[in-house]
Design an enzyme around this catalytic site. Sequence first.
Site, PDB file in Angstrom:
ATOM      1  N   ASP A   1       5.380  -0.955   0.017  1.00  8.75           N
ATOM      2  CA  ASP A   1       4.976  -0.706   1.384  1.00  8.75           C
ATOM      3  C   ASP A   1       4.954   0.801   1.662  1.00  8.75           C
ATOM      4  OD1 ASP A   1       4.607  -1.690   4.252  1.00  8.75           O
ATOM      5  OD2 ASP A   1       6.428  -0.495   4.475  1.00  8.75           O
TER       6      ASP A   1
ATOM      7  N   GLU B   1       0.630   0.309  -1.522  1.00  7.18           N
ATOM      8  CA  GLU B   1      -0.081   0.426  -0.261  1.00  7.18           C
ATOM      9  C   GLU B   1      -0.288   1.930  -0.087  1.00  7.18           C
ATOM     10  OE1 GLU B   1       0.223  -1.211   4.292  1.00  7.18           O
ATOM     11  OE2 GLU B   1       2.009  -0.303   3.429  1.00  7.18           O
TER      12      GLU B   1
END
Length: 755
Positions: free
Chosen positions: A343, A379
């Site tokens: 993330d 990401e």
Amino acid sequence: MEIWPGTPYPLGATFNGSGTNFAVFSEAADAVELCLVDTDGAERRIPLTEVDGFVWHAYLPGIEPGQRYGYRVHGPFDPWAGHRCNPAKLLLDPYAKAIEGQIDGDESLFSYRFDDHAAFNDLDSLGHTMLSVVVNPFFDWGDDRPPRHEYHETVIYEAHVKGLTMTHPDIPEGIRGTYAAIAHPAIIQHLTDLGVTALELMPVHQFVQDSTLADKGLSNYWGYNTIGFFAPHNAYSSAGQLGQQVMEFKAMVKALHEADIEVILDVVYNHTAEGNNFGPTLCFRGLDNAAYYRLVDSDRSHYYDTTGTGNSLLMRHPHVLQLIMDSLRYWVTEMHVDGFRFDLCATLARQFHEVDRLSAFFDIVQQDPVVSQVKLIAEPWDVGDGGYQVGNFPPLWTEWNGKYRDTVRDFWRGEPSTLGEFASRVTGSSDLYQDDGRHPIASINFIVAHDGFTLRDLVSYHYKRNEDNGEGGADGENHNRSWNCGAEGETDDATVLAMRRRQLRNFLTTLLLSQGVPMIAHGDELGRTQRGNNNVYCQDNELSWVDWNLAEWQHDLLAFTRRLTRLRREHPVFRRRRFFTGQATKGGESDIGDIAWFSPCGQHMTPEDWANGYARTLMIFLNGERLLEPDKRGQPVLDDSYLLLFNAHFEPVDFTIPAADYGAWWGVELDTADDEDDDDASCDTFVPGDVIRVESRSVILLCRPRTPADRAPSATVEETTPTPATPPEEYRPHPRPARLLPVPPPTPARRPRTT
């Protein structure tokens, strides 16, 4: 109680069969106390007197799995200097393998008074905070082996442990929403039938429930609020929280591996749940605030935040890097997971200020013999300066391709000037990855993910509907690149509903037949809706859960998706390991004929065609006889050839079949305008020069099976009956006059260009 010196390594609580070694890092501490908490909440404090390299440690004989514990750190409390030690706060072990309980938002969790933020808070947090738990590391893995699917063979399914399983009628109510539910045969059968090879779980590291959300009657549903990087989230356990969650998680992984499904974890190493300077003191802040967190140089009482959550971990500190790498190795070696999706990964690359692909984090991942061998998905952005880094990660990494998402959405809603970029995205995004020596597998292709509209809502809403989140509709993305197909939200207009379902098929077809690695968000194969809410991070209810009560059209959509994944699995032409040699925007002429680009009139695309800002149609030839990619045994891979006919125009467009050099005849494999989606009906055949009508906003896939000479014994594709040069009897040459125009096409010189 006997207290032995113990060892500074490994960090955390390590049970060896007769006792437990405790070790915790703190450079800021003057003294550290290990606190053992019994079942009725009574606490016993044990001073740790052994210190090596700022690691405080001791070995306690007789301490067994299930023992709850925490730490109290004595040291400076000087926020302006970056120090926030407070022995009144019982702290979690950063290396805790299991965590019991949840915080309750009490004032004792904070180091300041609610009525006076400048006042020091010495209220004891025991009884209001979470507790670390000693675990039993032993588990019978049997003959468990990681599936090890290569990237080009991978189909990723992003799912939430609770959201996927809470309403499934075949799962016993007592285990719904848990790791045991994911391991249930009903879920595994669904994933297997869908063709999923990797299950990507949204955060399962222990996370914290925000008191601000709890006060509104909401909760942190997604879990991007980590406090324990080694502990499976306890609320997803059906068996208990005193280490049972570890065993249940391992059993889930073992069951998925038996079904040949990999497990990928969505991990949040960029920040922690302690938030900004007004957040609670739960773990890292009280242990060594200045070592774990990146602080503002001019005012060290504040946190430098590139994550939008209040803090960022200090990625240049050796103990932060060690924490992350130890965590990653633990989940691979002890929990047997197969990869990670990071993330806001750009934050991990900020060793100083800018995002740096040569940062220490990337270096140590590259060199690690364990972590470097699993799937690593970035990401590739954060909210800091220069944070959007799609295409800029090192060669070892794959990336969520946000440009793929945006381009495919724009193409199918009819935005102008997207044709050239659309061609690049569906063929693997060579413009992003080829210069780094990477391949199409570097692109994790997705159209929707957990964050944003579901696929059904993408074609049903133009505006978000986030009022239930209690933020006045201010949260969530405003520019969704969505199109509601003629009506906003729920409707009973049959024409609108038909167009929406066609658009769903268009998106799924584009996704699963594109080069790269496809990712499906849970429930999109079922037409799941969140009623227009594009930010359900706080909605732990039926709004965010997958609804398994399906209408007939949803069963049809599921069957259609399965058909697409089967096509991808059986035909390597849709999952190449190398880029095509032809470049779309330069005319599409391939040196070896592995790909060709055509306008609807059946002629090669010209630079003028690509530059036409209003063009919404494209025909792509994929040559299965020019894969030139050996299999694992070094044998050549051959496949059928295909024509992909894309029409994103609002009216039907007539496409002319290219010259015989590309195939003597073509059979219809699928048509997204065909609501029936009947495999047996896809038998239409066409020859060069035939005109095939592609309905508005639809895709037709034509197949040209390999010729008999191609079917050598060394071919790795499953052998079938040799294909004759003319269509077999079961193919119907002209069964659909509404779509096939049985008139001779004009000569090439007179063919008009269709836009």
